[in-house]
Design a protein around this motif. Structure first.
Motif, mmCIF file in Angstrom:
data_model
loop_
_atom_site.group_PDB
_atom_site.id
_atom_site.type_symbol
_atom_site.label_atom_id
_atom_site.label_comp_id
_atom_site.label_asym_id
_atom_site.label_seq_id
_atom_site.Cartn_x
_atom_site.Cartn_y
_atom_site.Cartn_z
ATOM 1 N N UNK A 33 16.783 18.652 10.221
ATOM 2 C CA UNK A 33 16.137 19.966 10.247
ATOM 3 C C UNK A 33 14.638 19.875 9.965
ATOM 4 N N UNK A 34 14.119 18.664 9.840
ATOM 5 C CA UNK A 34 12.696 18.442 9.610
ATOM 6 C C UNK A 34 11.911 18.876 10.851
ATOM 7 N N UNK A 35 10.934 19.772 10.665
ATOM 8 C CA UNK A 35 10.154 20.263 11.797
ATOM 9 C C UNK A 35 9.104 19.232 12.210
ATOM 10 N N UNK B 73 0.849 -1.190 0.000
ATOM 11 C CA UNK B 73 0.000 0.000 0.000
ATOM 12 C C UNK B 73 0.884 1.240 0.000
ATOM 13 N N UNK B 74 0.339 2.323 -0.534
ATOM 14 C CA UNK B 74 1.061 3.587 -0.534
ATOM 15 C C UNK B 74 1.134 4.158 0.876
ATOM 16 N N UNK B 75 2.287 4.672 1.208
ATOM 17 C CA UNK B 75 2.484 5.376 2.472
ATOM 18 C C UNK B 75 3.131 6.728 2.151
ATOM 19 N N UNK B 76 2.452 7.808 2.473
ATOM 20 C CA UNK B 76 2.963 9.144 2.180
ATOM 21 C C UNK B 76 3.397 9.829 3.464
ATOM 22 N N UNK B 77 4.614 10.343 3.442
ATOM 23 C CA UNK B 77 5.194 11.031 4.591
ATOM 24 C C UNK B 77 5.365 12.503 4.217
ATOM 25 N N UNK B 78 4.835 13.394 5.044
ATOM 26 C CA UNK B 78 4.923 14.834 4.801
ATOM 27 C C UNK B 78 5.931 15.453 5.755
ATOM 28 N N UNK B 79 6.787 16.317 5.215
ATOM 29 C CA UNK B 79 7.822 16.973 6.010
ATOM 30 C C UNK B 79 7.774 18.476 5.764
ATOM 31 N N UNK B 80 8.144 19.235 6.775
ATOM 32 C CA UNK B 80 8.180 20.692 6.666
ATOM 33 C C UNK B 80 9.548 21.186 7.119
ATOM 34 N N UNK C 238 4.882 28.503 11.887
ATOM 35 C CA UNK C 238 5.143 27.272 11.145
ATOM 36 C C UNK C 238 3.839 26.603 10.720
ATOM 37 N N UNK C 239 2.847 26.606 11.593
ATOM 38 C CA UNK C 239 1.556 26.018 11.257
ATOM 39 C C UNK C 239 0.904 26.779 10.102
#
Length: 726
Positions: A620-622, A596-603, A631-632
């Motif tokens: 440095x990933x918040x 299955x697809x797994x998506x990871x989001x980074x800021x 940041x939000x």
């Protein structure tokens, strides 16, 4: 930006206060576009980088000093993806060219014959266009146009390589059949102090002639390679060449399948015995470009794209430069050695610089002074010169402090931050730096603006993403045009949902290499179909694995060390202060029997120090669950930006000619591809690798559908928000 308000997305809009009234000279300026392969920002000393041992690029530095250097340019993370984007003015989510093209990719993931390429657009202003060298936005074997594909996409002339993989072939370690495979790691016979080397011997050319290269600092085997010959060590010239010499073997950058497309649609393929097919690729590209450019009538505007193959793997010694001690000393290197690869990448960049200088002199745009230095005065020419790196550097040759683990193939800075230089008669106040955000898609607009087209979107019958660039050249005080940037790499379409096999390189697994040979050219271990990999004596199944996560599961179950998996899809969007990254993986370990697809989001917060480059490193990933108010707000803004961009892509099943309608014309065009071709084409609508009646049924099912209502074609205005588009 107030939290909760979706960011407005501006697509196209190739107009600004400065570009509405461009310099009239723009309409007659020629365009020389030089594309460097796998040369990221990390390599370039003229931009302040290059690591502890930067390659020397005096000619490129002279061009930069006479032009404008763009210090914040994003490419796409892979070569085909970038090329399709800038030649079509559209992001990959529109072109569907989402990764480096390989032999299994369908025509649906190649630049469409119905696309308004830059060559077609410039033709409306009387320009002739040439493509020299690397093409790689379509491959002939899965394309109805075959070897005429470059001509079909609008170029009047092509001289270059349509390799099966789009890139240089593997090194011929037999050196033309004189030794067993694996003997000569660099594809030529080294000096006598090396294993299986020689300081004397005979150099045979395909025409049957033979000479005895002089010895000295350069091994005669390398000199023979540079001359297009095959070297037989420790012997003299015979009446006839030995039977075992094989002039049909391809050899990295030295022996290549050269194809020509001509303006009348005809095609010529050179045999490997032709001297042009036995030139080092960079040298061939310069010779072919100079020949075409110098044959243009004085009143004929032209655009010549010279797309080099350097410094793409396999990395080998470039032609001998007698003025460079490092170049000569490289003859003894083992090309499989990782440290040698770093030396060779430097030498190939330096060789590129020499070739660029040679080209400018050959076409009369520059000259040499008594000391041999380049003399370039662009204001006295009629030619704009544009130099671009097509994507970030390959991880194994990345220069510190850039991040080798997040390089070519990823949406991180090291993978997409590239050098861009523009020089020529339209540049006011040369020697400047422009720090505003630019995307490679904007080059489509720049080339059009140089040709005198002020409203680019109005002349392209579908949405484009290119933003103006000419204002930066004309007005040193031009404010930033882009307020956001975007990049993407993913999976190309293959029949019945297939994907590239897994490849383990250094300490990570990737599915970017398109076939086994490309994996191994990058010193990788192939885990796809036909693998011979093993862990602790346990062989992998012969059918291999489909995804990297399956490889990791196998390795861990058999006592091996775990490793990082490169994402299958990597997307990033940024503004002035923050960058959002979305990485998608296939999770096959936590879901036995299915993936299955797994998506990871980074800021990331963008911090640009004065003395070091800003790099989005892992540390440095918040943390998304602990963002500050600012940041939000940035996270919401960038998430909305990405959603709004995606919402501008309107599905139109049955529309093979991408005109936004499903009508009788689609049936006529389907017929043209179904008979007699029947293979992969843009009318293979069900993506099974065949153009047949099943695809016609899809057209009939949707006949009368008009998808243009959702197209964002207003050039100067913003698009609706993502929610409004839905």
């Amino acid at each position: 930006m107030i939290v909760g308000i979706a960011l407005l997305v501006t697509i196209g809009g190739c107009s600004s206060s400065s570009s509405d009234d461009p310099d009239p000279a723009a309409q007659s300026s020629n365009i020389l576009f030089l594309v460097l392969d796998d040369v990221g920002m990390d390599q370039m000393e003229i931009f302040g980088f290059g690591g502890a041992t930067p390659p020397g690029t005096p000619n490129i530095a002279d061009i930069a000093g006479a032009g404008v250097s763009f210090t914040d340019t994003w490419s796409m993370p892979a070569c085909s993806t970038t090329r399709a984007t800038m030649y079509e003015g559209r992001f990959p989510l529109r072109t569907h060219v989402k990764a480096a093209l390989g032999p299994n990719d369908l025509a649906n993931s190649m630049t469409s014959p119905y696309a308004m390429t830059i060559s077609k657009l410039l033709a409306t202003r009387g320009y002739e266009s040439a493509m020299i060298g690397k093409f790689h936005i379509a491959l002939p074997d899965m394309n109805p146009a075959g070897k005429a594909v470059v001509h079909e996409l609008g170029w009047d002339y092509f001289a270059g390589w349509l390799d099966e993989t789009g890139d240089p072939p593997s090194i011929d370690t037999t050196a033309g059949g004189i030794a067993p495979p694996g003997t000569y790691s660099c594809g030529f016979v080294p000096g006598g102090h090396m294993a299986n080397g020689a300081d004397v011997g005979a150099c045979y050319l395909p025409d049957g002639s033979c000479s005895v290269p002089a010895g000295g600092r350069v091994p005669p085997g390398r000199s023979c390679r540079d001359d297009g010959g095959l070297f037989v060590p420790n012997t003299h010239c015979q009446v006839a060449a030995p039977d075992y010499l094989d002039f049909e073997r391809q050899n990295a950058h030295s022996v290549s399948p050269v194809t020509y497309n001509f303006a009348d649609g005809s095609v010529e393929e050179l045999p490997f015995t032709d001297p042009r097919a036995r030139q080092f690729r960079a040298s061939f590209a310069v010779d072919a470009a100079a020949e075409w450019i110098n044959s243009r009538p004085a009143d004929q505007p032209w655009m010549a794209t010279v797309s080099f193959a350097s410094i793409h793997t396999p990395l080998v010694q470039p032609p001998v430069d007698p003025t460079s001690a490092a170049n000569i000393a490289s003859s003894h290197l083992d090309c499989t050695n990782p440290l040698a690869q770093r030396i060779l990448s430097n030498l190939m960049v330096e060789s590129l610089d020499l070739e660029i200088g040679r080209l400018l002199v050959a076409i009369g745009v520059a000259s040499r002074n008594a000391q041999g230095d380049l003399v370039y005065t662009p204001e006295s020419t009629d030619t704009m010169v544009v130099i671009l790196g097509d994507n970030g550097t390959l991880g194994s040759t990345v220069k510190l402090p850039f991040d080798p683990s997040r390089s070519k193939g990823s949406a991180y800075q090291t993978g997409v931050w590239v050098p861009l230089i523009v020089a020529g008669p339209l540049v006011n106040e040369p020697g400047r730096i422009v720090s505003s955000m630019v995307n490679v898609v904007d080059l489509f607009a720049l080339f059009a603006e140089i040709a005198g087209i002020t409203d680019v979107q109005a002349e392209v019958p579908r949405p484009i993403d290119a933003m103006p660039m000419l204002p930066y050249l004309i007005d040193p005080g031009e404010p930033a045009v882009r307020s956001w940037n975007y990049t993407e790499v993913g999976l190309n379409l293959q029949a019945d949902g297939a994907v590239n096999g897994p490849c383990f390189i250094i300490n990570s697994c990737t599915q970017i290499p398109i076939v086994r040979s490309v994996c191994e050219d990058n010193n990788g271990v192939w885990w796809g179909e036909g693998t011979d990999a093993q862990v602790n004596g346990v062989p992998a199944p012969a059918e291999g694995f489909q995804y990297c996560s399956q490889v990791r599961d196998f390795v861990e179950r058999n006592g091996g060390e775990s490793f990082y998996i490169q994402p299958l899809v990597s997307i990033a969007v940024r503004n002035e202060g923050f960058k959002l990254v979305e990485n998608t993986f296939k999770d096959c370990e936590s879901n036995p029997g299915s993936c299955v697809d797994e998506t990871v989001t980074e800021l990331y917060e963008i911090d640009v120090p004065l003395d070091t480059p800003w790099i989005d490193r892992e540390d440095t990933n918040l943390p998304l669950d602990g963002l500050s108010h600012e940041q939000q707000a940035a996270y919401v803004e960038l998430t909305d930006q990405l959603a709004a961009l995606r919402a501008t892509v309107v599905a139109c099943p049955g529309d093979g000619n991408i005109d936004g309608m499903v009508d009788e014309r689609d049936l006529q065009e389907w017929e043209r591809y179904a008979q007699p071709w029947g293979g992969s084409s843009v009318y293979d609508l069900n993506l099974d690798g065949r153009t047949d009646t099943l695809d016609r049924d899809i057209i009939l099912e949707h006949l009368g559908l008009d998808c243009r209502e959702g197209w964002p074609l207003a050039p100067a205005g913003p698009l609706p928000t993502a929610s409004a588009v839905r």
